[in-house]
Scaffold this active site. Structure first.
Site, mmCIF file in Angstrom:
data_model
loop_
_atom_site.group_PDB
_atom_site.id
_atom_site.type_symbol
_atom_site.label_atom_id
_atom_site.label_comp_id
_atom_site.label_asym_id
_atom_site.label_seq_id
_atom_site.Cartn_x
_atom_site.Cartn_y
_atom_site.Cartn_z
ATOM 1 N N LYS A 75 39.312 44.631 41.635
ATOM 2 C CA LYS A 75 38.526 43.513 41.089
ATOM 3 C C LYS A 75 38.891 42.208 41.809
ATOM 4 C CE LYS A 75 38.535 45.709 36.549
ATOM 5 N NZ LYS A 75 37.219 46.264 36.250
ATOM 6 N N GLN A 116 40.415 40.658 34.600
ATOM 7 C CA GLN A 116 39.202 39.864 34.847
ATOM 8 C C GLN A 116 39.509 38.417 35.216
ATOM 9 O OE1 GLN A 116 36.292 41.002 35.216
ATOM 10 N NE2 GLN A 116 36.567 43.048 34.378
ATOM 11 N N HIS A 153 39.662 45.388 26.208
ATOM 12 C CA HIS A 153 39.174 46.562 26.940
ATOM 13 C C HIS A 153 39.940 47.787 26.427
ATOM 14 C CE1 HIS A 153 38.913 49.230 30.519
ATOM 15 N NE2 HIS A 153 37.865 48.515 30.880
ATOM 16 N N ASP A 205 46.645 41.089 29.997
ATOM 17 C CA ASP A 205 45.774 41.915 30.830
ATOM 18 C C ASP A 205 44.933 40.944 31.668
ATOM 19 O OD1 ASP A 205 43.568 43.216 31.867
ATOM 20 O OD2 ASP A 205 43.017 44.242 30.015
HETATM 21 N N1 PMP Z 1 41.186 45.321 31.383
HETATM 22 C C1 PMP Z 1 40.044 44.663 31.598
HETATM 23 C C2 PMP Z 1 39.781 43.362 30.895
HETATM 24 C C3 PMP Z 1 39.108 45.197 32.491
HETATM 25 O O1 PMP Z 1 37.965 44.556 32.717
HETATM 26 C C4 PMP Z 1 39.392 46.430 33.145
HETATM 27 C C5 PMP Z 1 38.402 47.056 34.088
HETATM 28 N N2 PMP Z 1 37.072 47.041 33.653
HETATM 29 C C6 PMP Z 1 40.610 47.050 32.872
HETATM 30 C C7 PMP Z 1 41.473 46.466 31.989
HETATM 31 C C8 PMP Z 1 40.984 48.332 33.515
HETATM 32 O O2 PMP Z 1 41.133 48.178 34.885
HETATM 33 P P1 PMP Z 1 41.290 49.438 35.835
HETATM 34 O O3 PMP Z 1 40.166 50.375 35.488
HETATM 35 O O4 PMP Z 1 41.174 48.869 37.209
HETATM 36 O O5 PMP Z 1 42.626 50.020 35.559
#
Ligand code: PMP
Length: 416
Positions: free
Chosen positions: A236, A213, A133, A210
């Site tokens: 999430k 998910q 991401h 990270d």
């Molecule tokens: N890493 C992954 C794999 C994600 O799916 C997300 C959110 N889509 C993030 C990081 C970022 O999370 P946040 O926007 O809650 O900081």
């Protein structure tokens, strides 16, 4: 009901029963019952989480850590009890290893700007994977720019699996940090963390995971995993937005300089200089999201009642069911077909733009996501501008997936 069907009924995951705890899932959208399949973007909140946040504001709202009055004591106790719940949830060794952040993004930036900036120099390397991401790419690009370090990327193959031969090759003598996701939000791929961490460990390289998910979908034990940092977001995980967690091993966190300066993170301040507070407060400058942390604790408590093992098994069942049903839609191509996948169904359909798919589904009350999912390099690898993505939670049912497939078939007939 005969005995055999009674027994199998006992093992069925009671998704409908849990779904009843989520007020938003009871509403209709565009005159249709809501099928919410955008859980990788954010999850809905159960009543106990909503109640927890409301109770904080109606009963004990006060600033924490500094107050001598009763309300401040109560708020502080509740806030720190939530930290202990997070510790137990991911089985961290110590409560001081749990740092509250705004979310995964802030947690990764914290490590990049504190650990990374202190440890990286010209020619040093940070190793990530090709399915990350943007939150696990851009902070490393920024710190590489600041320090002269170089970002290395272990590529993925056509199924969306990280190529371990390349990972091994790129994990070199200049690697100072590995940063990989537990589960890819764009593809659903579950990374082979045990292998990745063992390889990095053998070279003395710390690993950040990270977990944005992962935490809502599978039990996580950071000690068993032996990662050095683990980041995730409350929203999430059935908790509010604006609260998240960075777990770090105490030895690493202790040696790291603070990132943000301000109230609460200091022990003493004078105009000549300041000294830092103990962990975890050293990394929590300013008034935090107190209500959010408490509600995150409530979400963890709730999820404990649902049972993450059962959630993981049920979501795998839904994933198999959904994958098979989608494969039969004319012209549909799944993007992300790794052997180990979480409940994320990313796809494109010949002749239909992903955004049009999203819009058509919306008219049927079906919420999915269409776009690059903050993973532009993944889209580039697969040669698509965007995908449509249905992502699962334990409150989803086969009926949600049946409605998705039916609406897609309709869209194909109409437009393709
Ligand atoms: N890493 C992954 C794999 C994600 O799916 C997300 C959110 N889509 C993030 C990081 C970022 O999370 P946040 O926007 O809650 O900081």
């Amino acid at each position: 009901m005969n005995l055999a069907s009674y027994a199998s009924h006992q093992h069925e995951f009671p998704a409908a029963r849990w779904r009843a705890d989520f007020p938003l899932l009871q509403r209709s959208v565009r005159g249709m019952p809501l099928a919410y399949l955008d859980n990788a973007a954010t999850t809905q909140k159960p009543q106990p989480v909503i109640d927890s946040e409301a109770r904080y504001y109606t009963e004990i709202n006060a600033n924490i850590h500094r107050g001598v009055h009763w309300l401040s004591e109560q708020a502080t106790l509740a806030h720190e009890a939530a930290r202990e719940r997070v510790r137990a949830f991911i089985n961290a060794r110590e409560t001081c290893e749990i740092i509250f952040t705004r979310g995964t993004t802030e947690a990764i930036n914290l490590v990049a700007q504190s650990y990374g900036r202190a440890k990286l120099g010209p020619g040093d390397e940070v190793l990530i994977s090709g399915l990350e991401h943007h939150s696990n790419i851009v902070p490393w690009q920024m710190v590489c720019q600041q320090t002269g370090a170089v970002l290395k990327v272990a590529p993925i193959d056509d199924t969306g699996t990280v190529r371990m031969d390349e990972f091994r090759r790129l994990l070199g003598p200049r690697t100072r940090l590995v940063a990989v996701s537990h589960v890819s939000n764009a593809l659903g791929t579950i990374n082979p963390l045990a292998e990745m961490i063992a390889l990095a460990r053998a070279q003395g390289v710390p690993v950040l995971v990270d977990g944005a998910q992962a935490v809502a979908h599978t039990p996580v034990d950071v000690q068993a995993m032996d990662c050095d940092f683990y980041a995730f977001s409350g929203h999430k995980l059935y908790a509010p937005t604006g609260i998240g967690v960075l777990y770090g091993k105490r030895t690493l966190l202790d040696a790291m300089p603070p990132w943000l300066g301000g109230g609460d993170m200091i022990r003493t301040v004078s105009f000549e200089g300041s000294t830092w507070n103990d962990l975890p407060y050293k990394f929590e400058a300013g008034t935090p999201n107190i209500a959010g942390a408490i509600a995150l604790g409530a979400a963890i408590e709730y999820l404990g009642r649902v049972g993450l093992q059962a959630v993981a098994a049920y979501e795998q069942e839904l994933l198999t069911y959904g994958s098979e049903a989608l494969a039969a839609v004319p012209g549909l191509r799944m993007i992300g077909t790794a052997a180990h996948k979480a409940g994320i169904l990313s796809f494109v359909i010949d002749g239909l733009h992903a955004h049009d798919i999203g819009t058509v589904l919306d008219t049927d009350g079906i919420a999915i996501r269409a776009g690059h999912h903050c993973a532009m390099p993944v889209m580039e690898f697969f040669g698509v501008a965007a995908t449509a993505r249905a992502s699962l939670a334990f409150y989803n049912t086969r009926e949600d997936l049946d409605r998705l497939v039916q609406a897609l078939r309709k869209a194909v007939e109409m437009f393709a």
